[in-house]
Design a protein around this motif. Structure first.
Motif, PDB file in Angstrom:
ATOM      1  N   UNK A  23       0.790  -1.230   0.000  1.00  0.00           N
ATOM      2  CA  UNK A  23       0.000   0.000   0.000  1.00  0.00           C
ATOM      3  C   UNK A  23       0.817   1.272   0.000  1.00  0.00           C
ATOM      4  N   UNK A  24       1.997   1.268   0.642  1.00  0.00           N
ATOM      5  CA  UNK A  24       2.838   2.462   0.594  1.00  0.00           C
ATOM      6  C   UNK A  24       3.258   2.758  -0.838  1.00  0.00           C
ATOM      7  N   UNK A  25       3.537   1.713  -1.603  1.00  0.00           N
ATOM      8  CA  UNK A  25       3.964   1.920  -2.999  1.00  0.00           C
ATOM      9  C   UNK A  25       2.878   2.611  -3.801  1.00  0.00           C
ATOM     10  N   UNK A  26       1.642   2.186  -3.614  1.00  0.00           N
ATOM     11  CA  UNK A  26       0.538   2.794  -4.354  1.00  0.00           C
ATOM     12  C   UNK A  26       0.367   4.258  -3.933  1.00  0.00           C
ATOM     13  N   UNK A  27       0.509   4.547  -2.644  1.00  0.00           N
ATOM     14  CA  UNK A  27       0.383   5.935  -2.187  1.00  0.00           C
ATOM     15  C   UNK A  27       1.550   6.793  -2.663  1.00  0.00           C
ATOM     16  N   UNK A  28       2.738   6.227  -2.736  1.00  0.00           N
ATOM     17  CA  UNK A  28       3.892   6.953  -3.279  1.00  0.00           C
ATOM     18  C   UNK A  28       3.636   7.283  -4.750  1.00  0.00           C
ATOM     19  N   UNK A  29       3.134   6.310  -5.505  1.00  0.00           N
ATOM     20  CA  UNK A  29       2.824   6.563  -6.913  1.00  0.00           C
ATOM     21  C   UNK A  29       1.713   7.609  -7.046  1.00  0.00           C
ATOM     22  N   UNK A  30       0.707   7.526  -6.204  1.00  0.00           N
ATOM     23  CA  UNK A  30      -0.359   8.542  -6.207  1.00  0.00           C
ATOM     24  C   UNK A  30       0.242   9.931  -6.047  1.00  0.00           C
ATOM     25  N   UNK A  31       1.130  10.091  -5.056  1.00  0.00           N
ATOM     26  CA  UNK A  31       1.753  11.391  -4.822  1.00  0.00           C
ATOM     27  C   UNK A  31       2.644  11.807  -5.987  1.00  0.00           C
ATOM     28  N   UNK A  32       3.321  10.851  -6.603  1.00  0.00           N
ATOM     29  CA  UNK A  32       4.156  11.168  -7.768  1.00  0.00           C
ATOM     30  C   UNK A  32       3.284  11.659  -8.924  1.00  0.00           C
ATOM     31  N   UNK A  33       2.129  11.050  -9.124  1.00  0.00           N
ATOM     32  CA  UNK A  33       1.209  11.527 -10.163  1.00  0.00           C
ATOM     33  C   UNK A  33       0.718  12.935  -9.862  1.00  0.00           C
ATOM     34  N   UNK A  35       2.630  15.194  -8.539  1.00  0.00           N
ATOM     35  CA  UNK A  35       3.760  16.109  -8.677  1.00  0.00           C
ATOM     36  C   UNK A  35       4.915  15.931  -7.722  1.00  0.00           C
ATOM     37  N   UNK A  36       4.802  15.079  -6.730  1.00  0.00           N
ATOM     38  CA  UNK A  36       5.921  14.872  -5.801  1.00  0.00           C
ATOM     39  C   UNK A  36       7.052  14.140  -6.516  1.00  0.00           C
ATOM     40  N   UNK A  44       6.735  14.050   3.866  1.00  0.00           N
ATOM     41  CA  UNK A  44       5.813  15.004   4.486  1.00  0.00           C
ATOM     42  C   UNK A  44       4.362  14.668   4.137  1.00  0.00           C
ATOM     43  N   UNK A  45       4.101  14.329   2.896  1.00  0.00           N
ATOM     44  CA  UNK A  45       2.740  14.035   2.471  1.00  0.00           C
ATOM     45  C   UNK A  45       2.183  12.775   3.119  1.00  0.00           C
ATOM     46  N   UNK A  73      24.256  18.555  -5.867  1.00  0.00           N
ATOM     47  CA  UNK A  73      25.553  17.905  -5.694  1.00  0.00           C
ATOM     48  C   UNK A  73      25.991  17.839  -4.232  1.00  0.00           C
ATOM     49  N   UNK A  74      25.898  18.949  -3.512  1.00  0.00           N
ATOM     50  CA  UNK A  74      26.350  19.000  -2.122  1.00  0.00           C
ATOM     51  C   UNK A  74      25.294  19.629  -1.245  1.00  0.00           C
ATOM     52  N   UNK A  75      24.693  18.872  -0.395  1.00  0.00           N
ATOM     53  CA  UNK A  75      24.821  17.421  -0.276  1.00  0.00           C
ATOM     54  C   UNK A  75      24.102  16.743  -1.449  1.00  0.00           C
ATOM     55  N   UNK A  76      24.513  15.498  -1.745  1.00  0.00           N
ATOM     56  CA  UNK A  76      23.850  14.811  -2.854  1.00  0.00           C
ATOM     57  C   UNK A  76      22.371  14.571  -2.547  1.00  0.00           C
ATOM     58  N   UNK A  77      21.515  15.011  -3.450  1.00  0.00           N
ATOM     59  CA  UNK A  77      20.069  14.846  -3.305  1.00  0.00           C
ATOM     60  C   UNK A  77      19.519  14.316  -4.627  1.00  0.00           C
ATOM     61  N   UNK A  78      18.528  13.459  -4.511  1.00  0.00           N
ATOM     62  CA  UNK A  78      17.952  12.832  -5.693  1.00  0.00           C
ATOM     63  C   UNK A  78      16.453  13.065  -5.743  1.00  0.00           C
ATOM     64  N   UNK A  79      15.929  13.080  -6.953  1.00  0.00           N
ATOM     65  CA  UNK A  79      14.490  13.096  -7.138  1.00  0.00           C
ATOM     66  C   UNK A  79      14.103  11.813  -7.863  1.00  0.00           C
ATOM     67  N   UNK A  80      12.851  11.469  -7.753  1.00  0.00           N
ATOM     68  CA  UNK A  80      12.313  10.248  -8.327  1.00  0.00           C
ATOM     69  C   UNK A  80      11.332  10.642  -9.425  1.00  0.00           C
ATOM     70  N   UNK A  81      11.726  10.318 -10.659  1.00  0.00           N
ATOM     71  CA  UNK A  81      10.968  10.729 -11.829  1.00  0.00           C
ATOM     72  C   UNK A  81      10.201   9.526 -12.366  1.00  0.00           C
ATOM     73  N   UNK A  82       8.908   9.731 -12.621  1.00  0.00           N
ATOM     74  CA  UNK A  82       8.068   8.660 -13.163  1.00  0.00           C
ATOM     75  C   UNK A  82       8.565   8.211 -14.542  1.00  0.00           C
TER      76      UNK A  82
END
Length: 171
Positions: A23-33, A35-36, A44-45, A73-82
């Motif tokens: 269920x967390x995966x589905x909610x993460x995908x919901x939030x990604x759709x 704009x997260x 936070x969401x 780059x500093x500190x290294x931060x990543x985003x998750x793109x659909x």
């Protein structure tokens, strides 16, 4: 724990659940759709523990639902793109939203899915692309695909409601 039954591993529904069924995966995908893209936005969401969020994002990335892209780059931060694979999951979210509104919102809908152009609420249904008729339990059956194993063919032959050779479809 991963399923061990060949009928689950060979089944497209079983494989889909392995990818996004938690269920967390589905909610993460919901939030990604919605704009997260960043860890902190999901955290936070959802109010999810960081270790669980990290595991889910890693799983969704390894499963091909996200591409991880560095944005700092500093500190290294990543985003998750659909990915396109994830975008193809959007109709599942749309139908879950419609089902939830129909059956789990006795006081009325809190969220509606609407047309981007005119904000007219959508009423999602799953249809056959060939004739645009709704796909329902009454008109659908499962049949073996060209790559079905002997075991899967035997399982499908033993089904009742979803097999036209065993029992007619109900209303």
């Amino acid at each position: 724990m991963q399923p061990k039954s060949p009928s689950i591993l060979e089944c497209p529904v079983g494989r889909a659940v392995e990818t996004v069924g938690e269920w967390w995966s589905i909610l993460i995908l919901r939030d990604a759709f919605q704009g997260s893209t960043k860890f902190d936005e999901f955290s936070q969401s959802l109010g999810i523990a960081p270790n669980i969020l990290s595991r889910r994002l890693t799983h969704l990335t390894k499963s091909g639902m996200f591409v991880r892209r560095r944005y700092n780059e500093r500190p290294p931060r990543y985003e998750y793109v659909l990915t396109n694979k994830a975008r193809d999951f959007f109709p599942v979210i749309a139908t879950l939203l419609a089902w939830g509104n129909k059956h789990l919102a006795p006081k009325g809908e809190a969220i509606l899915l609407a047309n981007r152009d005119d904000v007219r609420p959508f009423d999602p249904v799953v249809v056959d692309a060939a004739d645009m008729r709704p796909i329902t339990l009454a008109n659908a059956v499962v049949v073996a695909g060209p790559r079905a194993s002997r075991g899967m063919r035997a399982r499908l032959a033993s089904l009742k409601a979803m097999n036209p050779a065993v029992a007619p479809a109900g209303d």
